[in-house]
Design an enzyme around this catalytic site. Structure first.
Site, PDB file in Angstrom:
ATOM      1  N   GLY A  11      43.449  37.744  28.652  1.00  0.00           N
ATOM      2  CA  GLY A  11      43.612  36.844  29.782  1.00  0.00           C
ATOM      3  C   GLY A  11      43.218  35.433  29.358  1.00  0.00           C
ATOM      4  N   ASN A  22      43.277  33.151  42.505  1.00  0.00           N
ATOM      5  CA  ASN A  22      44.555  32.817  41.872  1.00  0.00           C
ATOM      6  C   ASN A  22      45.592  33.897  42.204  1.00  0.00           C
ATOM      7  OD1 ASN A  22      43.421  30.511  40.666  1.00  0.00           O
ATOM      8  ND2 ASN A  22      42.667  31.697  38.958  1.00  0.00           N
ATOM      9  N   GLU A  45      50.285  37.377  27.268  1.00  0.00           N
ATOM     10  CA  GLU A  45      51.051  36.424  28.063  1.00  0.00           C
ATOM     11  C   GLU A  45      50.960  35.018  27.501  1.00  0.00           C
ATOM     12  OE1 GLU A  45      50.244  38.379  32.455  1.00  0.00           O
ATOM     13  OE2 GLU A  45      49.435  36.428  31.979  1.00  0.00           O
ATOM     14  N   LYS A  83      27.899  31.682  40.991  1.00  0.00           N
ATOM     15  CA  LYS A  83      27.244  30.706  41.881  1.00  0.00           C
ATOM     16  C   LYS A  83      25.736  30.668  41.651  1.00  0.00           C
ATOM     17  CE  LYS A  83      30.962  29.573  44.339  1.00  0.00           C
ATOM     18  NZ  LYS A  83      31.540  28.235  44.198  1.00  0.00           N
ATOM     19  N   GLY A  93      49.319  39.089  35.273  1.00  0.00           N
ATOM     20  CA  GLY A  93      49.756  40.234  34.479  1.00  0.00           C
ATOM     21  C   GLY A  93      48.670  41.269  34.278  1.00  0.00           C
ATOM     22  N   GLY A 142      41.014  31.859  29.975  1.00  0.00           N
ATOM     23  CA  GLY A 142      39.775  31.379  30.588  1.00  0.00           C
ATOM     24  C   GLY A 142      38.674  31.244  29.564  1.00  0.00           C
ATOM     25  N   ASN A 143      37.538  30.792  30.032  1.00  0.00           N
ATOM     26  CA  ASN A 143      36.424  30.526  29.119  1.00  0.00           C
ATOM     27  C   ASN A 143      35.917  31.797  28.442  1.00  0.00           C
ATOM     28  OD1 ASN A 143      36.385  27.759  29.601  1.00  0.00           O
ATOM     29  ND2 ASN A 143      35.121  28.014  31.433  1.00  0.00           N
ATOM     30  N   ILE A 176      36.822  39.155  39.256  1.00  0.00           N
ATOM     31  CA  ILE A 176      35.912  38.500  40.191  1.00  0.00           C
ATOM     32  C   ILE A 176      34.711  39.393  40.473  1.00  0.00           C
ATOM     33  CG2 ILE A 176      35.673  37.737  42.591  1.00  0.00           C
ATOM     34  CD1 ILE A 176      38.536  36.621  42.357  1.00  0.00           C
TER      35      ILE A 176
END
Lengths: 506, 506
Positions: free
Chosen positions: B269, B384, B294, B408, B388, B271-272, B364
């Site tokens: 995927g 979001n 992807e 958070k 995929g 992202g960081n 998440i």
């Protein structure tokens, strides 16, 4: 006659009683048994094993096994072993009431797996070693190959992967089963996998017999007992209404040019509603249909007999005693029209997507936003398991879920604010059908789905309460993509658990 | 120079301004635009369309469109259109903050779809007619074929299915992109589908150019602006710990013989955390790796440059400005090692399962029983979309989900009693990783998963509370397969909504 079923000389030497065979299964073993619905499961060894385990328990000894199968089996297998608390971990599917009670009492662990995933995970070594296979067959050929019985399930994998094999040769199975199966030996482990060369639902890509290394066979047991599948209820008004909505929808899709009049290969779950849908199709407007499914049940046999269905591919023959009689009588007719495959093929994502199935499965509940619960009652208790429904729903041309709009005499709404468990996500659910109507969710956003589901599928007794929740969530939810009031999203379920009725006290 | 990118005489006649092209898009149109991450999206027409729509709204006119893409895009597309409230229904994925705010305010409908499903559903006619395609390309050949840009996404389907086509020819794209793409034209509708003839992640099965009927092209617009992808944060301690646990696990799998030292093709995927994992692999013990994914992001470019990765298959090049410079400079090197495919191929269940991917995706939250939420914040608000992740998780060899154990600043636990939305069910989730540790859920029953997840993955601040819930559920739940106390299953979320912290007030 029974002896003639065992044509391999060496294996005839391994003939023994079920009790002697069961004595060869050690405590803690992972045991892979045949069986897919009440079809093709071993009839004698599991009961002998249950007796052995009960005796061990009576002596204060620990004795439990890991039990792996194709899917559900029958009282002589799942029931007998669950009754004596013989199973430590069960997978990948079960529907036995005693087993269910043990699982929900916390006395037996259960791992509920997509049926297409099981064989490969065993090959990958993800579940540990398979110690013993116990497989029912209809006969043993002179070279040791096996004539499969009424289900194939994971038998190929069990025979290949187990260290030791126990065969039950069931003399009750008609010899005419030979030639009906198609065992594909082209699977491999990545990175060596190749395309599966099937492009039509009726295509044969394998061999009619199971390969088996005779050196691994530690016991052969003779049996002579038929399968045990119960008859479905005759379609009632509710299931007939569901079937009616579904057939009307399919006609509409044909009219819009999205389906040909021959439709696409049908997949059907098992049960009274599925059987009603098949009865509806048997009296319906479509001809020259095909089926690519897990289980060939009575309704499909009727469709084959009438000619509505040209061909059916399945992994199990799950017929009531009455339908079985017809099947056995006309077995030459059916052998031309039926192919039984391993479940890794009947449920394979590659093939389901390529063939473009119309997938029709039952469910327990669906929520406002199209998330489907197929497995859990009130979030905690397992009913049966996901079975192949995920394999089919995710990869089908059309993904259809069906249920009466209420259960327990109206005390449970099958359309709820939030599902208490999710097996098929909003991304995998296209069509919902109840006796009230059909909701076509394709392309809709969550809120559009909710509005349609309430109007089309909810029972009138619950419609106002669903509207009320949805409207308040549209005002009060912290986000308006999938508006939920989390404080009360599961309150219908807690109300049922508290007062036995999802309807608010009046 | 710009003119030389349009080598088809007839199409050169259709050159016009972005404003003139946008004027050809009617209100209510379904518009299929290119773009997959901030790569290969049209740079000019969407902004001109946004201006046109804003002007119409200012005059009191209704004007909105249905917006379909490959996946997310960039501020010049999603941002510009969302800002003026130009989108009635968005699909199949978006990550723009303005779009997200509109969706969560209930001002814009959004349908969140498995990325592998989009193209076929459009071909099936499930979403209605595609009116206009707006596709960025790197050039137009004399015969009208198109040199794709930095993403392929659904462009093949948009060009084939749309009535009218608007092309943006981006002179900023390097000419060396030509030959990097592989457009497969062998897809068909069932029952005419055939096996997809790919058995290796680096195999080319199609053509380097997109086919396009020049008669459908109503406008050609020139642009000269680069893609917009932001740089990922440097790996911090949390993401480095996640990467460390994951690499240790992969080494363990190699040691156990379940993976070869070359592993299997990697899917990652974006992202960081994904980038940190790729950085870890780049410094890790594995050689000659492959990727089938992807998005090719910075971390994979580094691995290609270092030789750790022999080859990468993707549908989009999603590089930070700094990485893009390196890519452009050494484009001949990368063209030998990168293939860009349509997303129906990069995400195809048939190929993901055949190739046996190692799928690594962010999430998440995850619940005690292994159900994963990838899309929703507190059950109602979209973050979001599923993208995929479902295509990969369901069909991979290994299905891995990663997240920091809290969000958070510790106020949210990413391991919760019950997920507030489910995108990946317990049947599809094998490995969970947080900075605290890794839980291998393969073969485990729900209760076994819960015990392991609490000990291995939960943040210490939440571990006792999770244990407490689980232990009380083991005593008080109405069923002990997946023990839940439905009255409080979502109470962590409601507490957060109420007081801004999932931790109980002390």
């Amino acid at each position: 006659m029974a002896i003639s079923r065992i044509q391999h000389e060496g294996l005839r030497q391994r003939l023994m009683s079920a009790e002697a065979a069961a004595a060869l299964i050690p405590p803690g073993a992972h045991v892979g048994m045949s069986g897919f619905t009440g079809a093709g499961y071993p009839k004698a060894v599991p009961q002998a094993l249950a007796a052995r385990i009960a005796a061990a328990h009576a002596r204060g000894q620990d004795f439990r096994i890991g039990l792996w199968t194709g899917a559900s089996t029958a009282p002589e297998l799942d029931g007998a072993l669950a009754k004596v608390n013989a199973v430590e971990l069960r997978m990948p599917y079960q529907s036995d009431p005693t087993g269910r009670a043990r699982i929900n009492a916390g006395e037996m662990e259960y791992t509920d797996i997509h049926l297409s995933h099981v064989a490969q995970y065993v090959w990958f070594g993800f579940f540990g070693k398979l110690d013993v296979a116990v497989v029912e067959v209809a006969g043993i050929l002179p070279d040791g190959r096996l004539i499969p019985s009424t289900s194939v399930g994971n038998n190929k994998t069990w025979l290949d992967q187990a260290d030791k094999i126990i065969l039950e040769v069931n003399g009750r199975m008609p010899e005419g089963l030979a030639g009906m199966h198609d065992i594909y030996y082209g699977t491999a482990l990545p990175p060596e996998r190749l395309p599966i060369p099937m492009t039509q639902a009726d295509q044969r890509i394998g061999e009619p017999y199971l390969r088996c290394d005779p050196a691994k066979v530690i016991a052969v047991v003779e049996t002579a007992q038929g399968d045990r599948n119960s008859k479905f209820a005759e379609p009632d008004a509710v299931s007939a209404a569901i079937a009616g909505h579904l057939i009307e929808f399919l006609q509409h899709e044909v009219k819009r040019g999205r389906l040909s009049p021959r439709l696409l290969p049908l997949q059907s779950g098992v049960g009274n509603i599925a059987n009603a849908v098949l009865a509806g199709l048997n009296n319906g407007p479509f001809e020259q249909l095909q089926a690519y499914t897990e289980v060939l049940q009575d309704g499909m046999l009727d469709m084959l007999a009438s000619g509505k269905l040209s061909h059916a591919s399945a992994t199990a023959l799950s017929l009531s005693p009455e339908a079985w009689e017809r099947f056995e009588r006309d077995i030459d007719f059916y052998r031309e029209r039926v192919v039984l495959r391993p479940q890794e093929i009947s449920n394979h994502p590659e093939l389901i997507r390529r063939l473009g199935l119309i997938a029709m499965n039952a469910m327990i509940e669906c929520d406002l936003y199209g998330n489907v619960n197929s497995t859990h009652v009130m979030g905690s208790s397992i009913m049966n398991g996901i079975g192949g429904s995920g394999d089919f729903a995710r990869n089908a041309y059309l993904s259809i879920f069906m249920t009466p709009s209420t259960a327990k005499g109206g005390k449970i709404s099958c359309l709820v604010p939030m599902a208490s468990h999710v097996d098929h996500t909003e991304h995998d659910v296209q069509i919902i059908v109840t006796e009230q109507g059909l909701a076509d969710l394709r392309g809709l956003s969550p809120k559009e789905r909710a509005a349609l589901l309430i109007e089309r599928c909810a029972h009138p007794d619950y419609r106002d309460a669903l509207r009320d929740y949805f409207e308040r969530a549209r005002r009060g939810a912290p986000g308006q993509h999938t508006p939920h009031l989390l404080e009360e999203a599961l309150s219908w379920h807690t109300r049922y658990l508290r007062q036995g009725d999802m309807r608010a006290a009046t």
